[in-house]
Each structure stands twice: as structure tokens, then as C-alpha cells.
Design an enzyme around this catalytic site. Structure first.
Site, PDB file in Angstrom:
ATOM      1  N   ARG A 276      31.702  52.917  33.221  1.00  0.00           N
ATOM      2  CA  ARG A 276      32.969  52.498  32.632  1.00  0.00           C
ATOM      3  C   ARG A 276      33.434  51.240  33.364  1.00  0.00           C
ATOM      4  O   ARG A 276      33.910  51.307  34.494  1.00  0.00           O
ATOM      5  CB  ARG A 276      33.995  53.624  32.785  1.00  0.00           C
ATOM      6  CG  ARG A 276      35.261  53.436  31.973  1.00  0.00           C
ATOM      7  CD  ARG A 276      36.306  54.442  32.404  1.00  0.00           C
ATOM      8  NE  ARG A 276      36.905  54.064  33.669  1.00  0.00           N
ATOM      9  CZ  ARG A 276      37.226  54.914  34.636  1.00  0.00           C
ATOM     10  NH1 ARG A 276      36.980  56.192  34.506  1.00  0.00           N
ATOM     11  NH2 ARG A 276      37.786  54.469  35.759  1.00  0.00           N
ATOM     12  N   HIS A 280      40.115  53.946  33.156  1.00  0.00           N
ATOM     13  CA  HIS A 280      39.977  55.128  32.299  1.00  0.00           C
ATOM     14  C   HIS A 280      40.812  54.964  31.037  1.00  0.00           C
ATOM     15  O   HIS A 280      40.342  55.162  29.923  1.00  0.00           O
ATOM     16  CB  HIS A 280      40.413  56.378  33.067  1.00  0.00           C
ATOM     17  CG  HIS A 280      40.463  57.615  32.234  1.00  0.00           C
ATOM     18  ND1 HIS A 280      39.337  58.225  31.740  1.00  0.00           N
ATOM     19  CD2 HIS A 280      41.512  58.350  31.803  1.00  0.00           C
ATOM     20  CE1 HIS A 280      39.687  59.290  31.034  1.00  0.00           C
ATOM     21  NE2 HIS A 280      40.999  59.373  31.055  1.00  0.00           N
ATOM     22  N   TYR A 289      40.130  53.571  43.532  1.00  0.00           N
ATOM     23  CA  TYR A 289      39.073  54.531  43.856  1.00  0.00           C
ATOM     24  C   TYR A 289      37.659  53.981  43.646  1.00  0.00           C
ATOM     25  O   TYR A 289      36.691  54.686  43.911  1.00  0.00           O
ATOM     26  CB  TYR A 289      39.245  55.805  43.016  1.00  0.00           C
ATOM     27  CG  TYR A 289      39.310  55.593  41.518  1.00  0.00           C
ATOM     28  CD1 TYR A 289      38.152  55.488  40.756  1.00  0.00           C
ATOM     29  CD2 TYR A 289      40.540  55.507  40.866  1.00  0.00           C
ATOM     30  CE1 TYR A 289      38.215  55.290  39.385  1.00  0.00           C
ATOM     31  CE2 TYR A 289      40.606  55.311  39.487  1.00  0.00           C
ATOM     32  CZ  TYR A 289      39.438  55.206  38.761  1.00  0.00           C
ATOM     33  OH  TYR A 289      39.498  55.015  37.396  1.00  0.00           O
TER      34      TYR A 289
END
Length: 382
Positions: A276, A280, A289
């Protein structure tokens, strides 16, 4: 706005096919790949595919236009025109490859990120945006394109797909069903139940997991002790891992799994190993992160760039084709912007209309209170 990845262009090189079977054995999970990140065509003993120049250009066009639409939707959300958006950036090959493997009579159960599959099914891109703008609960008729409405609840669509596939089998049809979900959803009980039922009833369903390696901020290694495709073994049906950034491999593997389902041989789990590239959703901040160097490494594996390299090296597309596609993407982006801003606001009272078939006293009370609340704004403006 360009239609290609921001990754640096690769130099021309020979694109003669290389046999994947001759590669040295590795302890890494087996990965089906037909087009390397450098744009070199390779063969696979089980999943080879032969496509015409028109078909290859068509796959490239699908990925480019899907990425442009996705980027436009992200920009519209940042401008306040959409409440939220789930980007597919980096996952175009997985979606276009699998989407183009489907027959018209197959049925699709998506999550909320399958914009490329929707494109393949003929769903107008502007119809995907109504839900994210908050003006409807899904802007298309699922029966028109055999493409179900987006499912926000994580993993539940795999159960819907399994039940639908069981019905297809009982009807004696030779069509297949495909359910899309992510690596995070693979940890849901719904997915485990769908695996069990589909295996026991030999349902004609393909479970297509887009493993983009991040369930929001949770990495895959914290969700499973084995590669996701190997989970299928415990349920009694095959699993296969495919290079999710290789549109040719995704097409070949998905086509094979669908044909297996139509022959009455039951379900297959396809794990498209991808990444990805963005957040998100637009409410997420992946810099908290993930490391920038990880994204940079995956940019070099960009699905659009590798197919373009192959097309150029093989003389299958010229600059006129790419320029024309650039113009087409600009037209699409303009149409999307205009369509979103022209969407009418829904009737504020409509949400009370179909809560209960025969009405309900509490709903009537809430309707009256909300109507009075709305009317108060009009009175204040006098």
C-alpha cells in the site's frame, strides 16, 4: 499531473523471456511472477499466459486510468469534497489483473478499495464517490454489473461470497464468485468461517487477498506465523502467492483459479503480495509507523512502470499511445471533479423512511425531533 509513478525511469534492456523454473531454489515463499520489476518477461511452468499487443495496452490503460481516478479522489477529499477516501495506490496490478480475469456472469464481492475491479466491471467511477461524499449508501445496482456494493465491515463480504457461491452451485450454473479482502481481514473470524463453509460445500469461490502488508498500522508479521496463502492448506483447498505488482501474473493466476471453481473443484486462496503506497485511508498517517526507505523500495516495483518498460522494449506501444492516454486521463479527472461537485444533497429525512417496514414509535419521535432541529436553522436565518 502525470499518470506514471514518481519512481525513476529504468534504462532500456533486453526483455527476452527467462524461465522461472531455472531460478535457484529459495527458502522464501513461492511467488508467481511473469513480469519482473525491470520489465523482463519470464515464464512460469503453471501460470504462463499469452496476450496480444492490444490486450497488453488495454491492461496498461486500465491501470493508468484507475490510478488517475484514485489520485483525483484523494485530492477531492483533501479539498473537503469527500468525507473519506481509501486509496489503491500501488495495488493497480492486483485489481486490474484479477478483474480482467472475470467473465461477465461471474460475481464480485469487494471491500471498499476495489476501484480498479469496479472499473473492470464497468461501474462508472463517479458512482463510487457518492458513499464517500455521504450522499448515498452505494451509487450502483449490483445486479447490473455483478459487482456488489462496497463493504465497510471488515471481512464480512467473504461470507456473502461463500453463500452466493453455494447458491450458484445449487443452481447448476458454471459461473464463479470472487471475494476481495486484505491481509488485516484475514485475521477476522468471518474469513475463517467462509474458508470452512466454502471447503466443505466445494463452493465455486476465489478468495483474493490483497496483502499490502499493513492492516492500517499493524504489519502482517504480527498477524500470522506463516505466509497467508499457506493457510488454505488447513482448510483443504489450494493457495497461491502471486506478485501483486505484476498484472500479467495476477491475470493468469486468477483466471486459473476461476476456471478451477467453474469446473466444480472448489475454492482457491490467492494472495497478491503487494504494498500500500499511500495511507490506509485519508484519515491515516503512515509516516507514524512506516519507513520512507520501505516505500522507496516498492516504488522500484511499480506495476505501471514495469509494464510500460516492457511495452517500450518490445515495441508494443509508441509515444502517441502514451500521449493519447495522458489526454484521456485528464478528461476522466475533469469529469470526476465536476460530477462530485454536482452531486445533490440527500433528503435529510430519508434516513428514517426504511428503518422499519411497518413504522416504529421511537423512529417517529426521532424523526420529529430531527425535523424540528433542521427547522431551527431556517428560523435563525430569518
Amino acid at each position: 499531473m502525470t499518470v506514471e509513478s514518481t519512481a525513476a525511469r529504468k534504462p532500456r534492456r533486453s526483455s527476452k523471456r527467462v524461465s522461472a523454473a531455472k531460478k535457484p531454489q529459495s527458502s522464501e515463499p513461492q511467488l508467481v511472477q511473469l513480469l519482473t520489476p525491470e520489465g523482463v518477461r519470464v515464464e512460469h511452468p503453471d501460470y504462463d499466459i499469452d496476450l496480444s499487443a492490444d490486450e497488453l495496452r488495454g491492461l496498461y490503460r486500465d491501470m493508468v486510468l484507475t490510478r488517475r481516478f484514485d489520485g483525483e479522489a484523494t485530492a477531492l477529499q483533501r479539498q473537503g469534497e469527500l468525507g473519506l477516501w481509501a486509496s489503491l495506490l500501488g495495488q493497480e496490478a492486483a485489481q486490474i489483473g484479477s478483474g480482467r480475469a472475470l467473465r461477465d456472469d461471474d460475481y464480485v464481492f469487494p471491500t471498499y478499495r476495489e476501484h480498479g475491479v469496479a472499473w473492470c466491471r464497468g461501474v462508472d467511477p463517479t458512482n463510487l464517490l457518492g458513499m464517500f461524499r455521504g450522499v448515498n449508501h452505494g451509487g450502483w445496482d449490483p445486479t447490473t454489473n455483478n459487482f456488489h456494493l462496497y463493504t465497510i465491515v471488515i471481512g464480512s463480504q467473504t461470507l456473502h461470497a461463500t453463500g452466493y457461491a453455494m447458491g450458484v452451485a445449487k443452481d447448476g450454473a458454471d459461473s464463479a464468485v470472487i471475494a476481495y479482502f486484505g491481509d488485516g481481514a484475514s485475521s477476522q473470524g468471518d474469513v475463517a468461517e467462509s474458508f470452512t463453509f466454502s471447503a466443505v460445500y466445494n463452493a465455486p469461490v476465489v478468495f483474493f487477498c490483497q496483502n499490502n502488508q499493513w492492516a492500517i498500522s499493524e504489519p502482517t508479521e504480527r498477524q500470522t506465523r506463516v505466509p497467508l496463502y499457506q493457510r488454505a492448506q488447513g482448510y483443504g483447498f489450494p493457495g497461491v502467492r502471486v506478485d501483486g505488482n505484476d498484472v500479467l501474473a495476477c491475470l493468469a493466476v486468477t483466471r486459473s483459479a476461476l476456471e478451477r471453481a467453474r469446473r466444480g473443484e472448489g475454492p482457491t486462496l490467492v494472495e497478491a503480495f503487494t504494498y500500500r503506497m499511500g495511507a490506509h485511508t485519508t484519515s491515516d498517517d503512515p509516516t507514524r509507523y512506516r519507513h520512507d526507505e520501505d516505500r522507496a523500495a516498492w516504488e522500484a516495483k511499480d506495476p505501471i512502470l514495469r509494464l510500460r518498460t516492457y511495452l517500450e522494449n518490445e515495441g508494443l506501444a509508441d509515444e502517441a499511445f502514451f500521449a493519447s492516454l495522458e489526454e484521456e486521463s485528464d478528461v476522466l479527472a475533469k469529469r470526476v471533479r465536476e460530477a462530485v461537485r454536482a452531486m445533490p444533497d440527500p433528503d435529510h429525512m430519508a434516513m428514517f423512511d426504511h428503518t422499519y417496514a411497518d413504522g416504529h414509535a421511537l423512529v417517529d419521535e426521532e424523526r420529529a425531533e430531527f425535523a424540528a432541529y433542521q427547522a431551527s436553522f431556517a428560523e435563525e436565518g430569518k
